[in-house]
Design a protein around this motif. Structure first.
Motif, PDB file in Angstrom:
ATOM      1  N   TYR A 141       0.819  -1.217   0.000  1.00  0.00           N
ATOM      2  CA  TYR A 141       0.000   0.000   0.000  1.00  0.00           C
ATOM      3  C   TYR A 141       0.851   1.264   0.000  1.00  0.00           C
ATOM      4  CZ  TYR A 141      -3.285   3.583   1.503  1.00  0.00           C
ATOM      5  OH  TYR A 141      -4.025   4.727   1.596  1.00  0.00           O
ATOM      6  N   ARG A 142       1.916   1.283   0.790  1.00  0.00           N
ATOM      7  CA  ARG A 142       2.737   2.489   0.861  1.00  0.00           C
ATOM      8  C   ARG A 142       3.331   2.819  -0.504  1.00  0.00           C
ATOM      9  NH1 ARG A 142       7.061   2.545   5.538  1.00  0.00           N
ATOM     10  NH2 ARG A 142       5.097   2.254   6.665  1.00  0.00           N
ATOM     11  N   TYR A 143       3.755   1.788  -1.208  1.00  0.00           N
ATOM     12  CA  TYR A 143       4.302   1.981  -2.559  1.00  0.00           C
ATOM     13  C   TYR A 143       3.226   2.533  -3.491  1.00  0.00           C
ATOM     14  CZ  TYR A 143       5.879   0.662  -7.248  1.00  0.00           C
ATOM     15  OH  TYR A 143       6.196   0.660  -8.577  1.00  0.00           O
ATOM     16  N   LEU A 144       2.025   1.952  -3.455  1.00  0.00           N
ATOM     17  CA  LEU A 144       0.932   2.426  -4.301  1.00  0.00           C
ATOM     18  C   LEU A 144       0.564   3.862  -3.961  1.00  0.00           C
ATOM     19  CD1 LEU A 144      -1.446  -0.690  -4.293  1.00  0.00           C
ATOM     20  CD2 LEU A 144       0.207  -0.046  -6.058  1.00  0.00           C
ATOM     21  N   TYR A 145       0.530   4.159  -2.668  1.00  0.00           N
ATOM     22  CA  TYR A 145       0.093   5.483  -2.245  1.00  0.00           C
ATOM     23  C   TYR A 145       1.070   6.560  -2.713  1.00  0.00           C
ATOM     24  CZ  TYR A 145      -1.838   9.210   0.572  1.00  0.00           C
ATOM     25  OH  TYR A 145      -2.409  10.385   0.960  1.00  0.00           O
ATOM     26  N   LYS A 146       2.352   6.268  -2.598  1.00  0.00           N
ATOM     27  CA  LYS A 146       3.341   7.268  -2.999  1.00  0.00           C
ATOM     28  C   LYS A 146       3.386   7.459  -4.505  1.00  0.00           C
ATOM     29  CE  LYS A 146       6.640   6.841   0.823  1.00  0.00           C
ATOM     30  NZ  LYS A 146       8.042   6.530   1.166  1.00  0.00           N
ATOM     31  N   LYS A 147       3.274   6.359  -5.252  1.00  0.00           N
ATOM     32  CA  LYS A 147       3.499   6.431  -6.694  1.00  0.00           C
ATOM     33  C   LYS A 147       2.251   6.746  -7.494  1.00  0.00           C
ATOM     34  CE  LYS A 147       5.892   4.136 -10.471  1.00  0.00           C
ATOM     35  NZ  LYS A 147       6.725   2.992 -10.893  1.00  0.00           N
ATOM     36  N   TYR A 148       1.111   6.167  -7.137  1.00  0.00           N
ATOM     37  CA  TYR A 148      -0.052   6.248  -8.004  1.00  0.00           C
ATOM     38  C   TYR A 148      -1.205   7.092  -7.472  1.00  0.00           C
ATOM     39  CZ  TYR A 148       2.279   2.529 -10.543  1.00  0.00           C
ATOM     40  OH  TYR A 148       3.187   1.812 -11.252  1.00  0.00           O
ATOM     41  N   TYR A 149      -1.365   7.166  -6.159  1.00  0.00           N
ATOM     42  CA  TYR A 149      -2.505   7.924  -5.644  1.00  0.00           C
ATOM     43  C   TYR A 149      -2.480   9.400  -6.067  1.00  0.00           C
ATOM     44  CZ  TYR A 149      -4.725   4.332  -2.783  1.00  0.00           C
ATOM     45  OH  TYR A 149      -5.415   3.222  -2.370  1.00  0.00           O
ATOM     46  N   PRO A 150      -1.320  10.057  -6.130  1.00  0.00           N
ATOM     47  CA  PRO A 150      -1.328  11.466  -6.570  1.00  0.00           C
ATOM     48  C   PRO A 150      -1.865  11.653  -7.984  1.00  0.00           C
ATOM     49  CG  PRO A 150       0.721  10.934  -5.467  1.00  0.00           C
ATOM     50  CD  PRO A 150       0.009   9.637  -5.674  1.00  0.00           C
ATOM     51  N   VAL A 151      -1.602  10.694  -8.888  1.00  0.00           N
ATOM     52  CA  VAL A 151      -2.000  10.899 -10.278  1.00  0.00           C
ATOM     53  C   VAL A 151      -3.416  10.408 -10.576  1.00  0.00           C
ATOM     54  CG1 VAL A 151       0.348  10.881 -11.149  1.00  0.00           C
ATOM     55  CG2 VAL A 151      -0.895   8.726 -10.985  1.00  0.00           C
ATOM     56  N   ILE A 152      -4.054   9.730  -9.623  1.00  0.00           N
ATOM     57  CA  ILE A 152      -5.445   9.318  -9.844  1.00  0.00           C
ATOM     58  C   ILE A 152      -6.418  10.248  -9.127  1.00  0.00           C
ATOM     59  CG2 ILE A 152      -4.829   6.911 -10.246  1.00  0.00           C
ATOM     60  CD1 ILE A 152      -5.724   6.214  -7.462  1.00  0.00           C
ATOM     61  N   ARG A 153      -5.894  11.327  -8.553  1.00  0.00           N
ATOM     62  CA  ARG A 153      -6.746  12.422  -8.062  1.00  0.00           C
ATOM     63  C   ARG A 153      -6.865  13.420  -9.216  1.00  0.00           C
ATOM     64  NH1 ARG A 153      -2.558  12.461  -3.388  1.00  0.00           N
ATOM     65  NH2 ARG A 153      -3.327  10.766  -2.082  1.00  0.00           N
ATOM     66  N   ASN A 154      -7.762  13.147 -10.140  1.00  0.00           N
ATOM     67  CA  ASN A 154      -7.705  13.909 -11.381  1.00  0.00           C
ATOM     68  C   ASN A 154      -9.078  14.144 -11.997  1.00  0.00           C
ATOM     69  OD1 ASN A 154      -8.492  11.502 -12.685  1.00  0.00           O
ATOM     70  ND2 ASN A 154      -6.392  10.915 -13.110  1.00  0.00           N
ATOM     71  N   SER A 155      -9.047  14.943 -13.040  1.00  0.00           N
ATOM     72  CA  SER A 155     -10.175  15.084 -13.964  1.00  0.00           C
ATOM     73  C   SER A 155      -9.662  14.724 -15.353  1.00  0.00           C
ATOM     74  CB  SER A 155     -10.717  16.523 -13.964  1.00  0.00           C
ATOM     75  OG  SER A 155     -11.420  16.804 -12.787  1.00  0.00           O
ATOM     76  N   ARG A 156     -10.312  13.767 -15.982  1.00  0.00           N
ATOM     77  CA  ARG A 156      -9.926  13.336 -17.331  1.00  0.00           C
ATOM     78  C   ARG A 156     -10.851  14.005 -18.354  1.00  0.00           C
ATOM     79  NH1 ARG A 156     -10.538   7.181 -16.580  1.00  0.00           N
ATOM     80  NH2 ARG A 156     -12.061   7.965 -15.086  1.00  0.00           N
ATOM     81  N   ILE A 157     -10.243  14.593 -19.346  1.00  0.00           N
ATOM     82  CA  ILE A 157     -10.975  15.344 -20.361  1.00  0.00           C
ATOM     83  C   ILE A 157     -10.855  14.618 -21.699  1.00  0.00           C
ATOM     84  CG2 ILE A 157     -11.219  17.577 -21.503  1.00  0.00           C
ATOM     85  CD1 ILE A 157      -9.647  18.768 -19.118  1.00  0.00           C
ATOM     86  N   GLN A 158     -11.974  14.363 -22.338  1.00  0.00           N
ATOM     87  CA  GLN A 158     -11.990  13.720 -23.656  1.00  0.00           C
ATOM     88  C   GLN A 158     -12.732  14.624 -24.638  1.00  0.00           C
ATOM     89  OE1 GLN A 158     -14.515  10.188 -24.736  1.00  0.00           O
ATOM     90  NE2 GLN A 158     -12.508   9.191 -24.860  1.00  0.00           N
ATOM     91  N   VAL A 159     -12.007  14.990 -25.702  1.00  0.00           N
ATOM     92  CA  VAL A 159     -12.569  15.833 -26.750  1.00  0.00           C
ATOM     93  C   VAL A 159     -12.800  14.977 -27.994  1.00  0.00           C
ATOM     94  CG1 VAL A 159     -12.211  17.857 -28.211  1.00  0.00           C
ATOM     95  CG2 VAL A 159     -11.368  17.857 -25.830  1.00  0.00           C
ATOM     96  N   VAL A 160     -14.034  14.918 -28.455  1.00  0.00           N
ATOM     97  CA  VAL A 160     -14.376  14.194 -29.688  1.00  0.00           C
ATOM     98  C   VAL A 160     -14.555  15.220 -30.796  1.00  0.00           C
ATOM     99  CG1 VAL A 160     -16.018  12.630 -30.799  1.00  0.00           C
ATOM    100  CG2 VAL A 160     -15.501  12.378 -28.350  1.00  0.00           C
TER     101      VAL A 160
END
Length: 383
Positions: A141-160
């Motif tokens: 968990y500590r590894y996941l939290y440091k590496k991935y949790y910051p980048v999954i706090r996001n808004s994803r934008i898709q332009v068609v």
């Protein structure tokens, strides 16, 4: 039709945009340039999905994703108002699917570790909070939290948009009027910025507390706690009830104490400071005057020292709750007195003077905690 995708990242527990966080400024510049190149008329739709990382209370994360969605809607309507009729914004709660995606792509995680994590993530037979607790107790968990949790706090934008017959240039962090004069900037992977931007010491947490059990018996109290490093903290406590009623009732005490605490959780990020289990070493001293009619009439002084065990959890966005029990040695001198029949005077009873010693439970706390975050390293770039 063709699509363009972007990711805008948010700081922990924040719904305010920060253009300097994890390359957001480059993302916005890239999006502005490409939308300008495509032309508004060729854009069919814009979909924004906002999420929060899956730690903390579920209901709170749902609300956080809604606030982030509202922030992104406001940004797009201000900066690209012509796209408002084609704009859809979806608050999508916690980003479990993104976490699964990163785990699947991670080459450092062994197949056995991935299988164990998938078993936790895919177990829908237990409540969501149980799933979170099991994940937080896993060694990865500590590894996941440091590496991935910051980048999954996001808004994803898709332009068609309608596909064009030209190649787009590399995105650049500069006004469109100067694009032809400058060289393109290198791409930046948000994951590589995490250690530098997120886990640096950017915030100091000072916790202000009150013990609700003391407050319930009118024993007003106040405590401050300051974290030191990743595992330690120091607390200073003052208990100061000071009232009396006509030589018949009295609760007067002035107690001062300090405690050094070791937190078992590695609190290298301020969001986790002063959370979890802790063990403390305390010392305190006090003077007191207690009276309940004729039944209890004592003055004196005492000191105590011992150990404390406790646990602190996040209660809501701006409040924590802390539970603790202290065991130790207490030594107290005492002097007895008694009131006159009409309570006009108090008489000292010289036959009842002495000292008592005690070993056992000395403090019980259910404390309401207000963490105060004080930035001391300027981040800038907030919108």
């Amino acid at each position: 039709m063709d699509t363009l995708s972007y990711e805008v990242h948010f700081r922990w527990d924040k719904s305010k945009l920060d253009t300097l966080y994890l390359g957001n400024n480059r993302t916005f510049s890239k999006m502005a340039y490409q939308l300008d190149s495509i032309g508004v008329k060729k854009v069919d739709s814009v979909l924004i999905v906002s999420q929060s990382s899956p730690e903390g209370p579920y209901y709170y994360n749902q609300n956080l994703s809604r606030r982030r969605a509202a922030t992104m809607r406001g940004y797009m309507e201000r900066r690209h108002s012509e796209l408002k009729p084609r704009l859809s914004v979806v608050p999508d709660g916690e980003s479990w699917e993104q976490l699964r995606h990163y785990i699947a792509l991670d080459k450092k995680l062994s197949p056995g570790t991935k299988k164990r994590l998938y078993n936790i993530l895919n177990d829908n037979t237990v409540p969501i909070e149980v799933k979170k607790r099991r994940l937080s107790q896993d060694v990865a968990y500590r590894y996941l939290y440091k590496k991935y949790y910051p980048v999954i706090r996001n808004s994803r934008i898709q332009v068609v948009y309608q596909k064009l017959n030209f190649e787009r240039s590399e995105p650049m962090d500069m006004p469109l009027t100067t694009l032809h004069q400058q060289s393109p900037l290198p791409k930046i992977d948000p994951l590589k910025l995490v250690a530098k931007q997120l886990f640096s010491a950017d915030t100091l947490v000072l916790a202000c507390k009150t013990n609700l059990l003391y407050d319930a018996i009118t024993a007003l109290n106040f405590e401050m706690e300051l974290p030191i490093g990743n595992h330690w903290s120091v607390t200073v406590e003052d208990v100061f009830p000071w009232w009396e009623k006509g030589n018949k009732y009295c609760l007067q005490m002035w107690e001062m104490g300090a405690e050094a605490r070791y937190w078992f959780r590695n609190n290298n990020y301020y969001a986790h400071k002063l959370h979890g289990h802790f063990l403390g070493l305390y010392g305190m001293s006090s003077k007191f005057d207690f009276q309940n009619d004729y039944d209890i009439c004592y003055q004196g002084e005492y000191w105590s020292a011992g150990l404390t065990y406790g646990y602190a959890i996040k209660l809501c966005r701006h409040l924590n709750m802390e539970f603790s029990l202290s065991l130790g040695y207490l030594s107290s001198s005492y002097r007895h007195y008694y009131p006159a029949d009409d309570y006009s005077l108090l008489w000292r009873d010289k036959s009842k003077v002495g000292r008592i010693s005690y070993f056992g439970p000395t403090k019980l706390k259910v404390s309401l905690v207000l963490p105060i975050r004080i930035p001391y390293k300027k981040k800038g770039g907030a919108l």
